[in-house]
Design a protein around this motif. Structure first.
Motif, PDB file in Angstrom:
ATOM      1  N   THR A   6       0.834  -1.073  -0.036  1.00  0.00           N
ATOM      2  CA  THR A   6       0.073   0.100  -0.066  1.00  0.00           C
ATOM      3  C   THR A   6       0.812   1.205  -0.096  1.00  0.00           C
ATOM      4  O   THR A   6       0.467   2.297  -0.462  1.00  0.00           O
ATOM      5  N   THR A   7       1.996   1.138   0.342  1.00  0.00           N
ATOM      6  CA  THR A   7       3.192   2.197   0.455  1.00  0.00           C
ATOM      7  C   THR A   7       3.494   2.953  -0.921  1.00  0.00           C
ATOM      8  O   THR A   7       3.944   3.808  -1.257  1.00  0.00           O
ATOM      9  N   GLU A   8       3.233   1.778  -1.985  1.00  0.00           N
ATOM     10  CA  GLU A   8       3.487   2.175  -3.356  1.00  0.00           C
ATOM     11  C   GLU A   8       2.382   2.620  -4.307  1.00  0.00           C
ATOM     12  O   GLU A   8       2.488   2.991  -5.363  1.00  0.00           O
ATOM     13  N   ILE A   9       1.043   2.524  -3.604  1.00  0.00           N
ATOM     14  CA  ILE A   9      -0.047   3.173  -4.425  1.00  0.00           C
ATOM     15  C   ILE A   9      -0.077   4.510  -4.268  1.00  0.00           C
ATOM     16  O   ILE A   9      -0.068   4.985  -3.008  1.00  0.00           O
ATOM     17  N   GLY A  10      -0.396   5.381  -5.028  1.00  0.00           N
ATOM     18  CA  GLY A  10      -0.308   6.762  -5.150  1.00  0.00           C
ATOM     19  C   GLY A  10      -1.567   7.277  -5.772  1.00  0.00           C
ATOM     20  O   GLY A  10      -2.126   6.655  -6.707  1.00  0.00           O
ATOM     21  N   GLY A  11      -2.009   8.283  -5.479  1.00  0.00           N
ATOM     22  CA  GLY A  11      -3.199   9.184  -6.086  1.00  0.00           C
ATOM     23  C   GLY A  11      -2.780  10.135  -6.718  1.00  0.00           C
ATOM     24  O   GLY A  11      -1.424  10.295  -7.446  1.00  0.00           O
ATOM     25  N   PRO A  12      -3.589  11.513  -6.982  1.00  0.00           N
ATOM     26  CA  PRO A  12      -3.090  12.500  -7.595  1.00  0.00           C
ATOM     27  C   PRO A  12      -1.857  13.202  -7.133  1.00  0.00           C
ATOM     28  O   PRO A  12      -1.111  13.818  -7.850  1.00  0.00           O
ATOM     29  N   ILE A  13      -1.394  13.230  -5.932  1.00  0.00           N
ATOM     30  CA  ILE A  13      -0.501  14.050  -5.273  1.00  0.00           C
ATOM     31  C   ILE A  13       0.872  13.254  -5.626  1.00  0.00           C
ATOM     32  O   ILE A  13       1.681  13.716  -6.166  1.00  0.00           O
ATOM     33  N   MET A  14       0.811  12.023  -5.548  1.00  0.00           N
ATOM     34  CA  MET A  14       1.990  11.291  -5.898  1.00  0.00           C
ATOM     35  C   MET A  14       2.237  11.187  -7.413  1.00  0.00           C
ATOM     36  O   MET A  14       3.393  11.397  -7.944  1.00  0.00           O
ATOM     37  N   ILE A  15       1.081  11.232  -8.056  1.00  0.00           N
ATOM     38  CA  ILE A  15       1.227  11.324  -9.551  1.00  0.00           C
ATOM     39  C   ILE A  15       1.953  12.876  -9.966  1.00  0.00           C
ATOM     40  O   ILE A  15       2.946  12.697 -10.699  1.00  0.00           O
ATOM     41  N   GLY A  16       1.512  13.880  -9.355  1.00  0.00           N
ATOM     42  CA  GLY A  16       2.187  15.074  -9.549  1.00  0.00           C
ATOM     43  C   GLY A  16       3.453  15.159  -9.177  1.00  0.00           C
ATOM     44  O   GLY A  16       4.330  15.754  -9.868  1.00  0.00           O
ATOM     45  N   GLN A  17       3.856  14.410  -8.142  1.00  0.00           N
ATOM     46  CA  GLN A  17       5.364  14.337  -7.599  1.00  0.00           C
ATOM     47  C   GLN A  17       6.113  13.760  -8.593  1.00  0.00           C
ATOM     48  O   GLN A  17       7.350  14.179  -8.989  1.00  0.00           O
ATOM     49  N   MET A  18       5.584  12.726  -9.030  1.00  0.00           N
ATOM     50  CA  MET A  18       6.120  11.747 -10.051  1.00  0.00           C
ATOM     51  C   MET A  18       6.377  12.605 -11.440  1.00  0.00           C
ATOM     52  O   MET A  18       7.608  12.459 -12.134  1.00  0.00           O
ATOM     53  N   ALA A  19       5.593  13.148 -11.745  1.00  0.00           N
ATOM     54  CA  ALA A  19       5.549  14.238 -13.106  1.00  0.00           C
ATOM     55  C   ALA A  19       6.678  15.161 -12.876  1.00  0.00           C
ATOM     56  O   ALA A  19       7.287  15.432 -13.800  1.00  0.00           O
TER      57      ALA A  19
END
Length: 161
Positions: A6-19
């Motif tokens: 579950t620590t590897e699942i990401g939402g909009p915030i994680m997608i923004g950080q990765m982008a």
């Protein structure tokens, strides 16, 4: 079948950080990341879940072969049920993102649990049910603290109130 933590699942915030991370690496990695996100969204949207497009196609196909025998009320209830499940999953993922950004780690949460539930005395009256959380401390680090068991008992006759 592989498992994802579950620590590897990401939402909009994680997608923004990765982008942002991909944008720092250059335009090519950013475009590849955006394409990957778009393809993942397309695949998920085609899953046969009643709220998504794949679910609508599945229901239409079933109605086609059964000559429209499906009850509309049952279809609506099914869609609302899956919409609730999907919204719950989205809320869980967003809350996980917020928790990750705020710096709350599992270690901090275990420490808070220890502080809140460390054996406290509760005023008791006859007939009350008291639940006491017993925490066994094997070490001083929160990573090694575990909840041993819940102890529940009732105060019956024989005790003066």
């Amino acid at each position: 079948m592989s498992r994802v933590a579950t620590t590897e699942i990401g939402g909009p915030i994680m997608i923004g950080q990765m982008a942002a991370q991909q944008a720092r690496a250059g335009i090519e990695p950013l475009l590849a990341f955006m394409a990957l996100i778009s393809m993942n969204l397309a695949v998920v949207n085609l899953l046969p879940i009643p709220v998504l497009d794949g679910g609508h196609m599945l229901i239409a196909t079933i109605q086609r072969f059964t000559k429209g025998v499906l009850n509309n009320k049952a279809v609506i209830i099914l869609q609302y049920t899956f919409m609730g499940l999907l919204l719950s999953l989205m809320a869980y993922i967003i809350l996980h993102d917020v928790r990750r950004c705020s710096g709350d780690s599992e270690r901090q949460l275990k420490q808070q649990l220890l502080e809140r539930h460390h054996r406290r005395s509760v005023p008791m009256r006859r007939g009350e049910r008291v639940v006491d959380v017993v925490i066994r401390e094997r070490s001083k680090t929160p990573d090694e603290i575990s909840i041993e068991h819940l102890v529940g008992f009732e105060l019956n006759d024989g005790l003066e109130s």
